[in-house]
Design an enzyme around this catalytic site. Structure first.
Site, mmCIF file in Angstrom:
data_model
loop_
_atom_site.group_PDB
_atom_site.id
_atom_site.type_symbol
_atom_site.label_atom_id
_atom_site.label_comp_id
_atom_site.label_asym_id
_atom_site.label_seq_id
_atom_site.Cartn_x
_atom_site.Cartn_y
_atom_site.Cartn_z
ATOM 1 N N HIS A 253 0.831 -1.198 0.000
ATOM 2 C CA HIS A 253 0.000 0.000 0.000
ATOM 3 C C HIS A 253 0.869 1.251 0.000
ATOM 4 O O HIS A 253 2.082 1.184 0.204
ATOM 5 C CB HIS A 253 -0.920 0.026 1.228
ATOM 6 C CG HIS A 253 -2.089 -0.891 1.121
ATOM 7 N ND1 HIS A 253 -1.999 -2.237 1.407
ATOM 8 C CD2 HIS A 253 -3.376 -0.672 0.744
ATOM 9 C CE1 HIS A 253 -3.187 -2.800 1.228
ATOM 10 N NE2 HIS A 253 -4.023 -1.875 0.820
ATOM 11 N N LYS B 287 -0.375 4.671 4.685
ATOM 12 C CA LYS B 287 -1.205 3.692 5.389
ATOM 13 C C LYS B 287 -0.607 3.393 6.756
ATOM 14 O O LYS B 287 0.596 3.158 6.887
ATOM 15 C CB LYS B 287 -1.351 2.413 4.573
ATOM 16 C CG LYS B 287 -2.352 1.427 5.164
ATOM 17 C CD LYS B 287 -2.719 0.339 4.178
ATOM 18 C CE LYS B 287 -3.723 -0.638 4.770
ATOM 19 N NZ LYS B 287 -4.995 0.017 5.114
#
Length: 245
Positions: free
Chosen positions: A134, A138
């Site tokens: 990600h 995140k």
């Protein structure tokens, strides 16, 4: 219930909240409003036909309480939840319709079904590893989607993920224990979300994966889930039910 449905967004100032709001007109849906940190969630719960929550784990208790107080169904897409959060969701689901998921993508929902099927047929002599990547912003790892896929794999084997998961490896870890499900989390750049489930057998590998090219896929899935949940009786629902899997 109004003929023209209205969705309220908890976490409306975040990436997902803004994306959902921008896509609502394409679905013929009104925005009932939004609430964020410091806002009272109760008025929005009264104004909306259905709620979506992409705020933060710390806000879940008050958001669920507001939804229960207004008898408004809610889609919970917030990740990083603990067992205590899931207990709160179970309590709310006794009074209202609640759909909780680690990923609202329709593609990921189908992937989870495929992972469950593969795990049930291949057995524990096939090692399962889940790799996810990600964007750099995140804050939780493994991702909610990775955990969702791990739960699907464990369910396929008739097991509980909590008993089988191995999160990250470093140092002299020893040989891999049969039946465990490993997780590796990568972070960097602007990646919306890549997930790969690797089934590694002797002499062969099966790899099932999903790549999110835009955050819009999650927003579209969340809106579809919210519209599906509207009017449902009290209970706890999943994205698999939205796709009738």
């Amino acid at each position: 219930m109004s003929a023209d449905p209205a969705i309220g967004i908890y976490g409306s100032a975040g990436r997902m909240g803004r994306t959902i709001a921008a896509l609502l007109p394409a679905f013929g849906v009104r925005l009932a409003g939004g609430a964020d940190a410091g806002d009272d969630p109760a008025p929005l719960a009264r104004d909306a036909d259905v709620l979506v929550d992409f705020s933060a784990p710390g806000a879940l208790a008050t958001n669920l309480a507001a939804a229960r107080g207004a008898c408004t169904p809610i889609v919970v897409g917030t990740t990083g939840l603990t067992g205590a959060h899931h207990d709160l969701i179970d309590q709310a689901a006794a009074e209202i319709a609640v759909l909780q998921t680690g990923n609202t993508s329709l593609g990921v929902t189908l992937l989870a079904a495929l992972v469950c099927e593969a795990a049930s047929r291949l057995g524990t002599d096939w090692d399962i590893e889940i790799v996810e990547m990600h964007h750099r912003e995140k804050v939780d790892a493994p991702s909610g989607t990775a955990l969702l896929l791990g739960e699907a794999a464990a369910a396929g084997r008739g097991e509980e993920l909590a008993n089988d998961s191995v999160v990250g490896r470093a140092g002299l870890t020893g040989r891999r224990i049969e039946g465990t499900i490993g997780f590796a989390s990568l972070r960097g750049g602007s990646v919306a979300g890549d997930h790969q489930v690797v089934f590694a057998g002797d002499g062969e590998r099966l790899e099932l994966g999903h790549r999110a090219e835009s955050r819009e896929i999650f927003a579209r899935g969340a809106i579809r889930a919210a519209l599906w949940l509207r009017g449902k009786p009290a209970g706890r629902y999943t994205m698999a039910e939205v796709l009738d899997l």
